[in-house]
Design a protein around this motif. Structure first.
Motif, short mmCIF file in Angstrom:
data_model
loop_
_atom_site.label_atom_id
_atom_site.label_comp_id
_atom_site.label_asym_id
_atom_site.label_seq_id
_atom_site.Cartn_x
_atom_site.Cartn_y
_atom_site.Cartn_z
N UNK A 194 26.16 27.65 16.00
CA UNK A 194 27.04 26.48 16.07
C UNK A 194 28.01 26.58 17.24
N UNK A 195 28.41 27.81 17.58
CA UNK A 195 29.36 28.01 18.67
C UNK A 195 28.69 28.07 20.04
N UNK A 201 13.38 27.08 17.74
CA UNK A 201 13.04 26.61 19.08
C UNK A 201 12.06 25.44 19.03
N UNK A 202 11.07 25.53 18.17
CA UNK A 202 10.06 24.47 18.12
C UNK A 202 10.63 23.16 17.61
N UNK A 203 11.57 23.24 16.69
CA UNK A 203 12.12 22.02 16.10
C UNK A 203 13.55 21.72 16.57
N UNK A 204 13.99 22.44 17.60
CA UNK A 204 15.32 22.20 18.20
C UNK A 204 16.42 22.25 17.14
N UNK A 205 16.30 23.22 16.24
CA UNK A 205 17.27 23.31 15.15
C UNK A 205 18.62 23.86 15.60
N UNK A 206 18.66 24.55 16.74
CA UNK A 206 19.96 25.03 17.21
C UNK A 206 20.88 23.87 17.53
N UNK A 207 20.37 22.83 18.18
CA UNK A 207 21.18 21.64 18.46
C UNK A 207 21.55 20.93 17.16
N UNK A 208 20.61 20.90 16.22
CA UNK A 208 20.87 20.26 14.93
C UNK A 208 22.00 20.98 14.19
N UNK A 209 21.96 22.30 14.20
CA UNK A 209 23.01 23.09 13.53
C UNK A 209 24.36 22.85 14.19
N UNK A 210 24.40 22.84 15.51
CA UNK A 210 25.67 22.59 16.22
C UNK A 210 26.24 21.23 15.84
N UNK A 211 25.36 20.24 15.78
CA UNK A 211 25.82 18.88 15.46
C UNK A 211 26.38 18.82 14.04
N UNK A 212 25.72 19.48 13.10
CA UNK A 212 26.17 19.42 11.70
C UNK A 212 27.44 20.22 11.46
N UNK A 213 27.44 21.46 11.90
CA UNK A 213 28.56 22.34 11.61
C UNK A 213 29.83 21.90 12.33
N UNK A 214 29.68 21.36 13.53
CA UNK A 214 30.85 20.96 14.32
C UNK A 214 31.24 19.51 14.11
N UNK A 220 7.01 -3.28 5.39
CA UNK A 220 6.77 -2.88 6.76
C UNK A 220 6.57 -1.36 6.81
N UNK A 221 5.46 -0.89 7.38
CA UNK A 221 5.25 0.56 7.45
C UNK A 221 6.16 1.24 8.47
N UNK A 222 6.73 0.46 9.38
CA UNK A 222 7.56 1.03 10.45
C UNK A 222 9.04 0.99 10.06
N UNK A 223 9.37 1.67 8.98
CA UNK A 223 10.74 1.81 8.51
C UNK A 223 11.09 3.29 8.58
N UNK A 224 12.21 3.58 9.24
CA UNK A 224 12.59 4.97 9.47
C UNK A 224 14.07 5.15 9.16
N UNK A 225 14.42 6.31 8.58
CA UNK A 225 15.81 6.61 8.28
C UNK A 225 16.22 7.94 8.92
N UNK A 226 17.42 7.94 9.46
CA UNK A 226 18.01 9.14 10.05
C UNK A 226 19.32 9.44 9.34
N UNK A 227 19.57 10.71 9.05
CA UNK A 227 20.90 11.11 8.60
C UNK A 227 21.62 11.68 9.80
N UNK A 228 22.55 10.92 10.32
CA UNK A 228 23.17 11.30 11.58
C UNK A 228 24.54 10.65 11.72
N UNK A 229 25.45 11.36 12.39
CA UNK A 229 26.73 10.79 12.77
C UNK A 229 26.60 10.27 14.19
N UNK A 230 26.72 8.96 14.35
CA UNK A 230 26.50 8.34 15.65
C UNK A 230 27.61 8.66 16.65
N UNK A 231 28.66 9.35 16.23
CA UNK A 231 29.69 9.79 17.17
C UNK A 231 29.26 11.05 17.90
N UNK A 232 28.18 11.65 17.46
CA UNK A 232 27.69 12.85 18.11
C UNK A 232 26.80 12.49 19.29
N UNK A 233 25.79 13.32 19.53
CA UNK A 233 24.91 13.08 20.66
C UNK A 233 24.07 11.84 20.42
#
Length: 498
Positions: free
Chosen positions: A142-143, A161-174, A266-279
């Protein structure tokens, strides 16, 4: 036969590999992955299926025989050990039954170890105090400290590395807005919020539907997905992509549940759990219609640092992802046109109790019942107390002759439009409805590059005025003349030029 290894297991370490290979012997390691139903939160940033993938790779690399079982998050309880053992039975179709005769528990948390010992299990420690524990490694991620790669096991490094989880962790924890368990506040009753969003969806859709453009339609702060269900039912948008973004874990889960139930055609329905103030979430110029319904006052209220700067950054991001000729539709509360106008507010004190002082609501068993029993005037003083500390606003007022309160018009309306939200009082007092008025929101949109459509307008919710506010409150100017009730809401239609 078994070595039970309970934990959240977001990160696996090289030390764990050394320890388990030396300790497990011919035992099967049972990985009880706790909080398996939580992800994208400060406390549990990594989804269970990614944790499971890393454990399986770890097991292959170390030659361990493993069973991985997800354990649903539970509130703190003295029955945690028993709940975990039963979850393992259920997760293996009752084929694995752990008991003190066939299982040793590996655990370094003293409080948790005692719970297993109470059931008769032998408990052995894992990480000694001089070793970095998995959570320490995750905080390094996260740091942005790349030393984590030296401490984490290659299985974790590979999955991250494959799923870019380091960026995901930084976004969540911070994340400065979302709490440890994925909520905006710890006092919010999401059942009440979900019901309110479902009830209001038809009215809000009727207000905005003529301005929505087909294509990629994004609903930020989509709550339970109720508005996207109405978009989905409109034949004009059958070929569109419908995208919902929701920061609160509880509401996001309901969106996913609806999709799993087949409530979207509609089959093209997608949901994200995200804070739009981040990246940025979406590529530049990729969204045709962005909906923000009852959201922008939260962006203002939960801003990190300067509220005007945070709001402008948010709207700049909307402009960046909006396609040429695309539209941003904002329906929300707003402050009065003359926020700093001084007014006198007279409130009814006969419609409830009038205690001598405000209460510490967090110490009460039922804060909603207490606030609901107050008179309108007493509720004002309770609001002032809670609003100042929760929303970090000045909220200044003075008491004058006849008990009339002298204060800014915007502050008066912040109280009057919120005074009946007793079920979520502590949560609501984190939010400021009247931080910006309609003209100021329009200016933010224009600064970002949008052109404000002439159909945009501020408006007043006359039902709330007539039924909730006017019967118990009166506004006058300092000279005693009546003050008209101001606008309470806005509809802002902002377009990106070709």
């Amino acid at each position: 036969m078994y070595l039970l290894f309970p934990g959240r297991h977001h990160v696996l370490t090289r030390f764990q590999a050394e320890y388990l290979t030396a300790t497990a012997g011919d035992r099967t390691v049972v990985w009880a992955v706790t909080s398996a139903n939580h992800h994208t939160t400060k406390r549990n940033p990594v989804p269970y299926h990614r944790r499971e993938a890393a454990i399986e790779r770890f097991s292959v690399a170390t030659g361990l025989r493993s069973l991985v079982v997800g354990v649903t998050d539970t509130p703190p309880t003295d029955d945690f050990a028993e709940v975990t053992v039963k979850a393992i039975e259920a997760g293996t179709d009752d084929q694995v039954r752990l008991d003190p005769g066939n299982t040793v528990v590996a655990c370094s948390t003293p409080e948790v170890a005692k719970l297993y010992e109470r059931l008769g299990y032998q408990v052995i420690g894992v990480e000694p105090p001089d070793r970095a524990r998995p959570w320490d490694v995750l905080l390094m991620i996260a740091a942005g400290n790349e030393q984590w790669r030296e401490l984490a096991h290659p299985a974790t490094v590979d999955v991250f590395d494959r799923y870019h989880l380091d960026a995901h962790v930084r976004r969540c924890v911070n994340d400065p807005v979302v709490g440890d368990d994925g909520g905006l506040t710890t006092t919010r009753d999401y059942k009440t919020y979900a019901d309110a969003f479902e009830t209001a969806a038809d009215r809000k859709w009727a207000q905005i539907k003529d301005f929505v453009r087909p294509g990629r339609i994004l609903d930020i702060g989509c709550a339970t997905g109720a508005t996207l269900q109405l978009v989905d039912a409109d034949p004009r948008f059958h070929e569109s992509d419908l995208i919902g973004v929701e920061v609160a874990r509880h509401l996001y889960a309901e969106c996913v549940h609806k999709k799993e139930q087949g409530l979207f055609g509609n089959p093209n329905v997608y949901f994200y759990q995200r804070n739009m103030l981040g990246s940025a979430v979406f590529p530049p110029r990729s969204i045709d219609s962005t909906l923000t319904l009852a959201l922008t006052h939260e962006i203002w209220s939960y801003a990190d640092g300067s509220r005007p700067a945070t709001v402008q950054r948010f709207v700049n991001g909307l402009f960046a992802h909006t396609a040429p000729d695309g539209v941003w539709i904002n329906s929300d509360v707003c402050g009065p046109a003359e926020p700093d106008r001084m007014v006198l507010l007279e409130l009814d004190d006969s419609d409830g109790a009038n205690p001598a002082d405000v209460a510490d609501l967090e110490s009460l068993a039922d804060p909603a019942a207490y606030v609901g029993g107050l008179s309108t005037r007493a509720r004002f003083f309770q609001f002032a107390h809670d609003f100042r500390r929760n929303a970090n606003v000045a909220f200044q007022y003075a008491e004058g002759p006849g008990g009339r309160l002298s204060l800014r018009l915007a502050d008066a309306m912040d109280f009057l439009t919120r005074k009946d939200y007793v079920d979520n009082w502590l949560s609501e007092t984190h939010e400021q409805f009247c931080g910006l008025n309609f003209a100021q929101w329009a200016a933010v949109a224009q600064t970002a590059g949008f052109v404000v459509d002439p159909a945009s307008t501020a408006w007043r919710n006359d039902w709330v005025i007539s039924n909730r506010i006017a019967p118990v409150a009166a506004l006058t100017a300092p000279d005693g003349t009546a003050v008209a009730w101001p606008d309470t809401h806005q509809l802002l239609i902002a377009r990106r030029p070709s």
